[in-house]
Design a protein around this motif. Structure first.
Motif, PDB file in Angstrom:
ATOM      1  N   ALA A  19       0.837  -1.214   0.000  1.00 21.00           N
ATOM      2  CA  ALA A  19       0.000   0.000   0.000  1.00 21.00           C
ATOM      3  C   ALA A  19       0.869   1.260   0.000  1.00 21.00           C
ATOM      4  O   ALA A  19       0.342   2.376  -0.015  1.00 21.00           O
ATOM      5  CB  ALA A  19      -0.908  -0.010   1.229  1.00 21.00           C
ATOM      6  N   GLY A  20       2.187   1.091   0.077  1.00 18.06           N
ATOM      7  CA  GLY A  20       3.087   2.255   0.060  1.00 18.06           C
ATOM      8  C   GLY A  20       3.254   2.916   1.415  1.00 18.06           C
ATOM      9  O   GLY A  20       3.746   4.038   1.517  1.00 18.06           O
ATOM     10  N   HIS A  21       2.848   2.230   2.491  1.00 15.74           N
ATOM     11  CA  HIS A  21       2.939   2.829   3.837  1.00 15.74           C
ATOM     12  C   HIS A  21       4.278   2.570   4.510  1.00 15.74           C
ATOM     13  O   HIS A  21       4.645   3.282   5.440  1.00 15.74           O
ATOM     14  CB  HIS A  21       1.816   2.293   4.741  1.00 15.74           C
ATOM     15  N   VAL A  22       4.977   1.515   4.101  1.00 20.32           N
ATOM     16  CA  VAL A  22       6.325   1.240   4.631  1.00 20.32           C
ATOM     17  C   VAL A  22       7.193   0.762   3.472  1.00 20.32           C
ATOM     18  O   VAL A  22       6.686   0.251   2.474  1.00 20.32           O
ATOM     19  CB  VAL A  22       6.330   0.134   5.731  1.00 20.32           C
ATOM     20  N   ASN A  23       8.513   0.928   3.639  1.00 18.93           N
ATOM     21  CA  ASN A  23       9.426   0.323   2.670  1.00 18.93           C
ATOM     22  C   ASN A  23      10.024  -0.940   3.295  1.00 18.93           C
ATOM     23  O   ASN A  23       9.727  -1.284   4.438  1.00 18.93           O
ATOM     24  CB  ASN A  23      10.492   1.321   2.206  1.00 18.93           C
ATOM     25  N   ALA A  24      10.888  -1.617   2.533  1.00 18.99           N
ATOM     26  CA  ALA A  24      11.414  -2.908   3.017  1.00 18.99           C
ATOM     27  C   ALA A  24      12.219  -2.736   4.306  1.00 18.99           C
ATOM     28  O   ALA A  24      12.150  -3.578   5.203  1.00 18.99           O
ATOM     29  CB  ALA A  24      12.270  -3.543   1.930  1.00 18.99           C
ATOM     30  N   ASP A  25      12.982  -1.642   4.413  1.00 19.16           N
ATOM     31  CA  ASP A  25      13.800  -1.431   5.609  1.00 19.16           C
ATOM     32  C   ASP A  25      12.942  -1.204   6.849  1.00 19.16           C
ATOM     33  O   ASP A  25      13.231  -1.736   7.914  1.00 19.16           O
ATOM     34  CB  ASP A  25      14.720  -0.219   5.408  1.00 19.16           C
ATOM     35  N   LEU A  26      11.900  -0.405   6.699  1.00 16.02           N
ATOM     36  CA  LEU A  26      11.039  -0.132   7.852  1.00 16.02           C
ATOM     37  C   LEU A  26      10.274  -1.404   8.255  1.00 16.02           C
ATOM     38  O   LEU A  26      10.060  -1.674   9.440  1.00 16.02           O
ATOM     39  CB  LEU A  26      10.074   1.016   7.525  1.00 16.02           C
ATOM     40  N   ARG A  27       9.906  -2.171   7.249  1.00 19.65           N
ATOM     41  CA  ARG A  27       9.231  -3.453   7.524  1.00 19.65           C
ATOM     42  C   ARG A  27      10.160  -4.360   8.333  1.00 19.65           C
ATOM     43  O   ARG A  27       9.758  -4.942   9.345  1.00 19.65           O
ATOM     44  CB  ARG A  27       8.846  -4.105   6.193  1.00 19.65           C
ATOM     45  N   LEU A  28      11.409  -4.452   7.909  1.00 22.24           N
ATOM     46  CA  LEU A  28      12.381  -5.275   8.640  1.00 22.24           C
ATOM     47  C   LEU A  28      12.568  -4.739  10.054  1.00 22.24           C
ATOM     48  O   LEU A  28      12.600  -5.500  11.024  1.00 22.24           O
ATOM     49  CB  LEU A  28      13.728  -5.289   7.900  1.00 22.24           C
ATOM     50  N   LEU A  29      12.668  -3.421  10.161  1.00 24.37           N
ATOM     51  CA  LEU A  29      12.877  -2.803  11.476  1.00 24.37           C
ATOM     52  C   LEU A  29      11.759  -3.210  12.449  1.00 24.37           C
ATOM     53  O   LEU A  29      12.027  -3.635  13.572  1.00 24.37           O
ATOM     54  CB  LEU A  29      12.918  -1.283  11.297  1.00 24.37           C
ATOM     55  N   VAL A  30      10.509  -3.089  11.994  1.00 22.75           N
ATOM     56  CA  VAL A  30       9.383  -3.417  12.881  1.00 22.75           C
ATOM     57  C   VAL A  30       9.415  -4.904  13.228  1.00 22.75           C
ATOM     58  O   VAL A  30       9.196  -5.302  14.385  1.00 22.75           O
ATOM     59  CB  VAL A  30       8.039  -3.017  12.241  1.00 22.75           C
ATOM     60  N   GLU A  31       9.731  -5.739  12.261  1.00 23.45           N
ATOM     61  CA  GLU A  31       9.800  -7.190  12.522  1.00 23.45           C
ATOM     62  C   GLU A  31      10.891  -7.510  13.544  1.00 23.45           C
ATOM     63  O   GLU A  31      10.709  -8.374  14.405  1.00 23.45           O
ATOM     64  CB  GLU A  31      10.104  -7.943  11.214  1.00 23.45           C
ATOM     65  N   VAL A  32      12.024  -6.828  13.424  1.00 23.70           N
ATOM     66  CA  VAL A  32      13.141  -7.084  14.340  1.00 23.70           C
ATOM     67  C   VAL A  32      12.759  -6.644  15.758  1.00 23.70           C
ATOM     68  O   VAL A  32      13.026  -7.351  16.736  1.00 23.70           O
ATOM     69  CB  VAL A  32      14.418  -6.372  13.839  1.00 23.70           C
ATOM     70  N   VAL A  33      12.120  -5.470  15.874  1.00 26.12           N
ATOM     71  CA  VAL A  33      11.694  -5.002  17.201  1.00 26.12           C
ATOM     72  C   VAL A  33      10.682  -5.986  17.784  1.00 26.12           C
ATOM     73  O   VAL A  33      10.744  -6.351  18.969  1.00 26.12           O
ATOM     74  CB  VAL A  33      11.110  -3.576  17.125  1.00 26.12           C
ATOM     75  N   ALA A  34       9.755  -6.457  16.951  1.00 30.37           N
ATOM     76  CA  ALA A  34       8.743  -7.409  17.431  1.00 30.37           C
ATOM     77  C   ALA A  34       9.400  -8.703  17.911  1.00 30.37           C
ATOM     78  O   ALA A  34       9.000  -9.275  18.928  1.00 30.37           O
ATOM     79  CB  ALA A  34       7.728  -7.698  16.314  1.00 30.37           C
ATOM     80  N   ARG A  35      10.434  -9.140  17.185  1.00 26.88           N
ATOM     81  CA  ARG A  35      11.129 -10.368  17.588  1.00 26.88           C
ATOM     82  C   ARG A  35      11.833 -10.152  18.928  1.00 26.88           C
ATOM     83  O   ARG A  35      11.822 -11.009  19.806  1.00 26.88           O
ATOM     84  CB  ARG A  35      12.138 -10.767  16.504  1.00 26.88           C
TER      85      ARG A  35
END
Ligand code: AHG
Ligand code: MN
Ligand code: MN
Length: 354
Positions: A19-35
């Motif tokens: 949807a254009g709300h995040v890019n791949a880096d921000l997606r990874l960042l959120v996933e890493v914080v969640a982990r």
């Protein structure tokens, strides 16, 4: 079951990327914080059996953080988990935390990214040893162009510049609440599968409320407008507000804000005489701002009592601020008490608002 019943955080973020709300880096960042939050949840869940309760440091020694607060073992452990998880992914230019005086650089062996991460690794430390909900709060900013070694000054961006914010609440269930600037969404940890599952898309805070959260034991130290505001809440049906209000105070900001995002309410940590010299109790960059973004994105409001929190220009990494947030109309009401007192004080300069 609707398709929404099985949307993992990973799938949600992929769809946000499309949807254009995040890019791949921000997606990874959120996933890493969640982990990292999952690892913290596991440590907290072991409780006394995991040897993680109590004060950090050797027996009898009190370790203080930059705030002058005694560090608990879980403050230190959670900080280390978040630092380690976020070092290698190539998505960050730097990190800063409640538990560290200065920003933490990304080790030279790893590539640098475009984002800055600021966090309160363990919020509600006083509740760790009594088995009451605690949390992790995080905020994501863009690293200014051309900066490869971010210093504290590069983190001093107004809350509106946040590209993502969230918290994880370690309660009876573990929930991650996230905004990337397009609504506020809640995910619940499926402990068996080990993944966060979307459980509320688009949280909405009711505009009005009959519930408030404040440490009432500070009442005598508050400024006059805060005293007047809470006196009117406590007067209930017989007072000018004409209805009874309920009081709830967990003393973990994450847990109090989570309740407010779920069913409405007003959260306040106002100025008081004990914290006035520091500007307040809660920290702007990793407590107030991320919570303010989540609350605004859910239709609520967030203020210092005098100005919108997200508009403040930070002056220091560990700056403190007064905080009022939650149901929009109630926040506006609390702000109106402060504005009225300030206006009256301006008319008769001899009368201080506090
Ligand atoms: P932290 O544990 O990260 O230092 O934050 C504690 C904060 C916040 O979570 C809570 O709202 C507030 O301190 C509680 O303050 P009181 O002890 O005055 O109730
Ligand atoms: Mn905190
Ligand atoms: Mn903390």
């Amino acid at each position: 079951m609707s398709d929404d019943g099985h949307i993992s955080l990973t799938r949600f973020l992929i769809e946000e990327q499309r949807a254009g709300h995040v890019n791949a880096d921000l997606r990874l960042l959120v996933e890493v914080v969640a982990r990292a939050c999952k690892r913290i949840a596991i440590a907290i869940g072991k409780g006394a059996l995991g040897g993680v309760l109590g004060e950090a440091g050797a027996p009898g020694e009190t370790r203080l953080n930059v705030q002058g607060e005694a560090q608990k073992k879980l403050d230190v452990l959670s900080n280390e988990i978040l630092l380690e998880a976020n070092a290698w992914g190539g998505h960050l230019a730097g990190l800063a935390s409640e538990e560290m005086e200065l920003p933490h650089p990304i080790p030279d062996v790893y590539p640098r990214g475009n984002y800055l991460l600021v966090f309160d690794p363990l919020d509600g430390s006083s509740n760790i040893d009594v088995n009451v909900s605690v949390g992790t709060i995080f905020s994501v900013l863009r690293c200014p162009d051309g900066v490869t070694q971010p210093q504290a000054a590069h983190f001093l961006q107004p809350g509106r510049a946040q590209v993502a914010a969230g918290y994880c609440v370690y309660g009876p269930s573990t929930q991650l609440v996230l905004s990337v600037g397009h609504g506020t969404h809640a995910f619940t940890l499926d402990r068996e599968v080990g993944s966060f599952v979307l459980t509320t898309r688009g949280m909405r805070i009711p505009e009005e409320t009959a519930e408030f959260a404040v440490n009432l034991s500070n009442q005598r130290h508050w400024e006059a407008p805060m005293q007047a505001y809470v006196a009117d809440l406590l007067a209930g049906k017989d007072g000018p507000r004409g209805k009874d209000f309920n009081l709830r105070w967990v003393a973990s900001m994450v847990a109090d804000v989570h309740r407010i995002l779920t069913r409405g309410g007003l959260f306040a940590y106002p100025l008081d005489r004990k914290c006035a010299a520091q500007g307040g109790k809660l920290r702007l960059l990793y407590e107030a701002n991320p919570m303010a973004l989540l609350v605004e994105q859910a239709g609520g409001a967030a203020s210092t009592g005098r100005a919108p929190l997200l508009d403040l220009a930070p002056q220091a990494l560990h700056q403190r601020v007064p905080v009022f947030l939650g149901s929009r109309i109630e926040v506006e009401t609390a702000v109106a008490y402060h504005r009225a007192a300030d206006a009256a004080a301006a008319l008769s300069p001899g009368t201080a608002a506090g």
